[in-house]
Design an enzyme around this catalytic site. Structure first.
Site, mmCIF file in Angstrom:
data_model
loop_
_atom_site.group_PDB
_atom_site.id
_atom_site.type_symbol
_atom_site.label_atom_id
_atom_site.label_comp_id
_atom_site.label_asym_id
_atom_site.label_seq_id
_atom_site.Cartn_x
_atom_site.Cartn_y
_atom_site.Cartn_z
ATOM 1 N N LYS A 26 0.844 -1.196 0.000
ATOM 2 C CA LYS A 26 0.000 0.000 0.000
ATOM 3 C C LYS A 26 0.884 1.253 0.000
ATOM 4 O O LYS A 26 2.020 1.205 0.460
ATOM 5 C CB LYS A 26 -0.866 0.013 1.271
ATOM 6 C CG LYS A 26 -2.034 -0.950 1.257
ATOM 7 C CD LYS A 26 -2.862 -0.801 2.522
ATOM 8 C CE LYS A 26 -4.042 -1.752 2.529
ATOM 9 N NZ LYS A 26 -5.034 -1.482 1.466
ATOM 10 N N ARG A 39 -10.659 -11.314 1.538
ATOM 11 C CA ARG A 39 -11.489 -12.373 0.943
ATOM 12 C C ARG A 39 -10.786 -13.713 0.991
ATOM 13 O O ARG A 39 -11.414 -14.768 1.049
ATOM 14 C CB ARG A 39 -11.871 -11.966 -0.485
ATOM 15 C CG ARG A 39 -10.695 -11.755 -1.389
ATOM 16 C CD ARG A 39 -11.040 -10.937 -2.634
ATOM 17 N NE ARG A 39 -11.052 -9.504 -2.372
ATOM 18 C CZ ARG A 39 -11.327 -8.580 -3.293
ATOM 19 N NH1 ARG A 39 -11.619 -8.948 -4.537
ATOM 20 N NH2 ARG A 39 -11.307 -7.310 -2.985
HETATM 21 N N1 BES Z 1 -8.351 -3.683 4.239
HETATM 22 C C1 BES Z 1 -8.430 -3.237 2.892
HETATM 23 C C2 BES Z 1 -9.706 -2.446 2.611
HETATM 24 C C3 BES Z 1 -9.742 -1.034 3.131
HETATM 25 C C4 BES Z 1 -9.004 -0.038 2.559
HETATM 26 C C5 BES Z 1 -10.605 -0.717 4.160
HETATM 27 C C6 BES Z 1 -9.094 1.260 3.017
HETATM 28 C C7 BES Z 1 -10.717 0.589 4.609
HETATM 29 C C8 BES Z 1 -9.953 1.576 4.046
HETATM 30 C C9 BES Z 1 -8.428 -4.431 1.955
HETATM 31 O O1 BES Z 1 -7.671 -5.512 2.360
HETATM 32 C C10 BES Z 1 -7.847 -3.957 0.664
HETATM 33 O O2 BES Z 1 -6.701 -3.623 0.647
HETATM 34 N N2 BES Z 1 -8.653 -3.957 -0.394
HETATM 35 C C11 BES Z 1 -8.234 -3.489 -1.650
HETATM 36 C C12 BES Z 1 -8.767 -4.429 -2.698
HETATM 37 C C13 BES Z 1 -8.208 -4.187 -4.075
HETATM 38 C C14 BES Z 1 -6.740 -4.563 -4.120
HETATM 39 C C15 BES Z 1 -9.003 -4.989 -5.059
HETATM 40 C C16 BES Z 1 -8.769 -2.075 -1.855
HETATM 41 O O3 BES Z 1 -9.913 -1.818 -1.452
HETATM 42 O O4 BES Z 1 -8.037 -1.246 -2.357
HETATM 43 MN MN MN Z 2 -5.650 -5.333 1.750
#
Ligand code: BES
Ligand code: MN
Ligand code: ZN
Length: 497
Positions: free
Chosen positions: A279, A353
């Site tokens: 990230k 997931r």
């Molecule tokens: N934990 C995150 C989702 C999230 C991000 C929750 C920001 C709250 C605030 C999750 O694991 C994630 O990183 N999801 C990705 C999925 C994508 C790579 C398809 C996302 O939402 O960017």
């Molecule tokens: Mn994630």
């Protein structure tokens, strides 16, 4: 904080503070009017002079009001009388409790619970007053070396009900509100703890302590057991972390052995760095909140056990970190889930997931009445619904309806999104059964579609709490949602059975 229920006139209360409402057209509520009469028109004089106009959430603290037995009278603005609904009621109580907590009163008698709220009975008002009050006084300072002291914290609230015949309902409602608040406090504490303390092992220990305290079962499955169960998807997420994974199983029995349980599945990523699909740095600290789904499962267990609800309930929490190192899962890797379905990992940041799907397969062994998973699953959810509503997805219309209703009732609301077949195409893979991400568009829905492939054997719902589990900015911190929604839904199951 302690709560009691009482019925009686405001001017006759011996208390540090009596709390009464004033409507926005400068109209005293019934209880404010009683004080006004006892004081020979003092309240109406203040209103007339413009010091309390009744604007929602405004407050005015008065001392030694003649004709009353209380040390103080707190006037609270209720807004326009015809607009006084759930949200306004909660705002008024919140404003009162915040002020009481900062001023000299250890204790107060609140008359706001006597105000009519459209479609809501006295029990609703009492339950929500308790929850809102507990929310307002919550603090998280266990990590500060010198916690700032609240000089005279509010210790006791007496909530007034209109009739003596309301006392029983009021007391039951207060007990419900208090149990929900205890669950929320636990969920908030766990969410607010940093990732270096709140590890998968810490979650497991806390779950075991909770089970011991409240008298339900807790079992923690270790890595070798997860390998035996062939949880290849869950395990793939833990590869890059030095913290061992834990799979936490909670079992509460409040109903007969023959009755099938509801199952709650909570995402327990104690820190989500994104893994190899790292990230960006900005706000990455907030990914310590990525276990708020798990925390809400623990919180709901605490509430249900405190209330000794007559239901059977199972909680499943896959807990691990998502970290990058030389052994970490890479984009392009293909893994095999416990269900036997193979998954091409196109982005290691779509890890929630991957841990949930094996837990959903594990849930089959309980032949559940319903399975609800709770997860901070997608950033796209925050874009879609902001910080107000939880995203709800379900393969059962009746389960969706029950959850939507529980959300309305508890003011912990959710909003349903589709799971149509048309959205599934996005997950197609040339190499495995499907991929772990789709296109960017509709990201929350494709994530839910992914999960649905593992939830075909029972009624299932998915709650994406990415937007509601914590607050950002000055009030940064976990909210304890959706403990109120889940507890309210489960209590409705008690009556259904
Ligand atoms: N934990 C995150 C989702 C999230 C991000 C929750 C920001 C709250 C605030 C999750 O694991 C994630 O990183 N999801 C990705 C999925 C994508 C790579 C398809 C996302 O939402 O960017
Ligand atoms: Mn994630
Ligand atoms: Zn995540």
């Amino acid at each position: 904080m302690e709560f009691t229920i009482k019925s009686g006139s405001p001017e006759k209360q011996r208390s540090a503070c009596v709390v009464v409402g004033v409507f926005d057209n400068r109209k005293p509520s019934l209880s404010a009017d009683l004080i006004d009469r006892a004081s020979g028109g003092y309240i109406s004089e203040i209103i007339r002079r413009g010091d309390m106009e009744g604007k929602l959430g405004s407050t005015l603290l008065l001392h030694n009001v003649r004709g009353t037995l209380a040390d103080r009278v707190l006037l609270v603005g209720l807004g326009k009388e015809r607009d006084f609904r759930e949200s306004e009621f909660r705002s008024a109580v919140r404003a009162a409790v915040r002020l009481l907590n900062e001023t000299g009163s250890y204790e107060a008698v609140v008359y706001l619970t006597e105000e009519k709220v459209k479609r809501r009975e006295v029990a609703w008002r009492v339950e929500h007053a308790v929850v809102v009050a507990m929310e307002a006084v919550y603090r998280f300072d266990q990590m500060k070396s010198q916690p700032a002291e609240v000089r005279r914290p509010l210790r006791k609230l007496t909530l007034s009900v209109p009739q003596r015949s309301d006392l029983g309902d009021g007391e039951a409602a207060a007990a419900r509100g208090l149990a929900i608040s205890h669950g929320m406090d636990l969920a908030r504490d766990l969410g607010n703890l940093p990732g270096n303390i709140c590890t998968p092992a810490h979650l497991a220990e806390r779950a075991q302590a909770l089970a011991q305290d409240l008298g339900f079962k807790c079992e923690v499955l270790e890595r070798n057991q997860l390998e035996e169960l062939k949880m290849g998807s869950f395990l793939s997420v833990t590869n890059g972390s030095d913290q061992p994974p834990k799979f936490i199983v909670l079992e509460y029995s409040g109903a007969g052995k023959k009755q099938k349980p509801c199952v709650l599945v909570g995402k327990g990523i104690t820190f989500d760095s994104g893994g190899i699909s790292l990230k960006p740095g900005l706000d990455m600290d907030q990914m310590k909140f990525d276990m708020c789904g798990a925390a809400s499962v623990f919180g709901t267990f605490a509430a249900i056990a405190e209330l000794k609800a007559k239901i059977n309930l199972v909680g499943l929490v896959p807990a691990c970190e998502n970290m990058p190192n030389g052994r970490a899962t890479k984009p392009g890797d293909i893994i095999k889930s416990m269900s036997g379905q193979t998954i091409e990992i196109l982005n290691t940041d779509a890890e929630g997931r991957l841990i949930l799907c094996d837990a959903l397969t594990y849930a089959e062994r309980y032949e559940p009445v319903a399975v609800v998973d709770i997860a901070t699953l997608t950033g796209a959810m925050v874009v879609a619904l902001g910080h107000i509503a939880t995203g709800l997805f379900s393969n059962s219309d009746s389960l969706a309806r029950a959850l939507l209703n529980a959300g309305e009732e508890s003011f912990d609301r959710s909003w349903q999104l589709p799971l149509w077949e048309d959205y599934h195409d996005g997950l197609a893979s040339n190499f495995a059964d499907f991929a772990n991400i789709g296109t960017r568009a509709g990201g929350s829905i494709t994530a839910a579609c992914f999960l649905s492939k593992f939830a075909k054997k029972y009624d299932w719902a998915h709650l994406d709490i990415a937007g509601v589990a914590w607050k950002e900015g000055k009030e940064k911190g976990a909210t304890g949602r959706p403990v109120p929604l889940l507890t309210t839904w489960l209590l409705s199951q008690e009556n259904a059975a």
